[in-house]
Design an enzyme around this catalytic site. Sequence first.
Site, PDB file in Angstrom:
ATOM      1  N   SER A  18       0.837  -1.204   0.000  1.00 56.37           N
ATOM      2  CA  SER A  18       0.000   0.000   0.000  1.00 56.37           C
ATOM      3  C   SER A  18       0.872   1.255   0.000  1.00 56.37           C
ATOM      4  CB  SER A  18      -0.867   0.008   1.255  1.00 56.37           C
ATOM      5  OG  SER A  18      -0.021  -0.038   2.396  1.00 56.37           O
ATOM      6  N   CYS A 191       3.212  -6.281   9.984  1.00 59.88           N
ATOM      7  CA  CYS A 191       2.907  -5.312   8.925  1.00 59.88           C
ATOM      8  C   CYS A 191       4.272  -4.879   8.395  1.00 59.88           C
ATOM      9  CB  CYS A 191       2.147  -4.118   9.512  1.00 59.88           C
ATOM     10  SG  CYS A 191       2.046  -2.706   8.390  1.00 59.88           S
TER      11      CYS A 191
HETATM   12  N1  DGL Z   1       2.216  -2.663   4.924  1.00 62.90           N
HETATM   13  C1  DGL Z   1       0.966  -3.270   4.992  1.00 62.90           C
HETATM   14  C2  DGL Z   1       0.967  -4.613   5.702  1.00 62.90           C
HETATM   15  O1  DGL Z   1       1.973  -5.284   5.741  1.00 62.90           O
HETATM   16  C3  DGL Z   1      -0.293  -2.485   5.220  1.00 62.90           C
HETATM   17  C4  DGL Z   1      -0.278  -1.104   5.789  1.00 62.90           C
HETATM   18  C5  DGL Z   1      -1.595  -0.419   5.487  1.00 62.90           C
HETATM   19  O2  DGL Z   1      -1.705   0.132   4.395  1.00 62.90           O
HETATM   20  O3  DGL Z   1      -2.519  -0.468   6.306  1.00 62.90           O
HETATM   21  O4  DGL Z   1      -0.031  -5.045   6.194  1.00 62.90           O
END
Ligand code: DGL
Length: 272
Positions: A18, A191
């Site tokens: 994202s 994340c």
């Molecule tokens: N970097 C993303 C993940 O590993 C998502 C972050 C987001 O856009 O909420 O879940």
Amino acid sequence: MVDTKSKHRKRPIGVFDSGVGGLSILKELRKTLPNEDFIFLADQKYVPYGEKTKEELIQLVSNITDYFIKRYNVKMVIVACNTATCNAIEALRSKYSLPIVGTVPAVKLAAKKTKSGTVAIISTPSTSKSIVLNKLIDEHCKDVRVLNIGCKNLENAVETGDLSGTQVSILLKKYLKEVINSDTDYLVLGCTHYPFLRGAIQKIVGSHVKLLDGGKAIARRSKSVLENNFIKNNQNKLGKTTYLTTGNATIFSKVTTLLLKTPIRAKKVKLK
Ligand code: DGL
């Protein structure tokens, strides 16, 4: 013997998130697969993914995959996002025939390593509620206590390059309270944005809590998928990376330069 796949070996690999979080995976990919060409796309027009529905996520990741295939003829896609993987990778795999590698929180590893019997996972609200993550917990943590913590807004701090400011520290203290008040010995960064907050997180939980992220494992997995499909690039020269965003290219370039500690010039793209 003629290598019938040799022209496929030279095609690039599409990697997306994202936003800038996926760079934590890209970093490991470039170390493990230095001769590959990568197209990194940050879907910043739609960040955060962590507050989107499953249907919305399937649509967004399909748009990216279509774009990667049509514009760059990619040979493989790496979903450098736990949220997109947990909610949409199955749909992607049923739609496209090329290899797709995903990113899931390192729950299995944490369960294997814990000595205290308590582990914690921090991830986006959507990952923390997802069937995929909860199944992983059920499967691997039968005798382990799991603190499954969904966090809002942490990715936004990383998106702005704020890795240790007051705002981040307030949020982290709130989300990690339960971890500090428990005997957690392994904390999973679920994340891909969070490895950039390692310093700030470690400061709050203390050095006795080990932090785990999936970057190295994803890179190893990607390498074996390329080898098993006979599409690993065997050129001798170093591969190149193209940086794209659906958001603001100036801000993305600035933050990426800060996170990767090397000058990056990104391009803005429209997927549809
Ligand atoms: N970097 C993303 C993940 O590993 C998502 C972050 C987001 O856009 O909420 O879940």
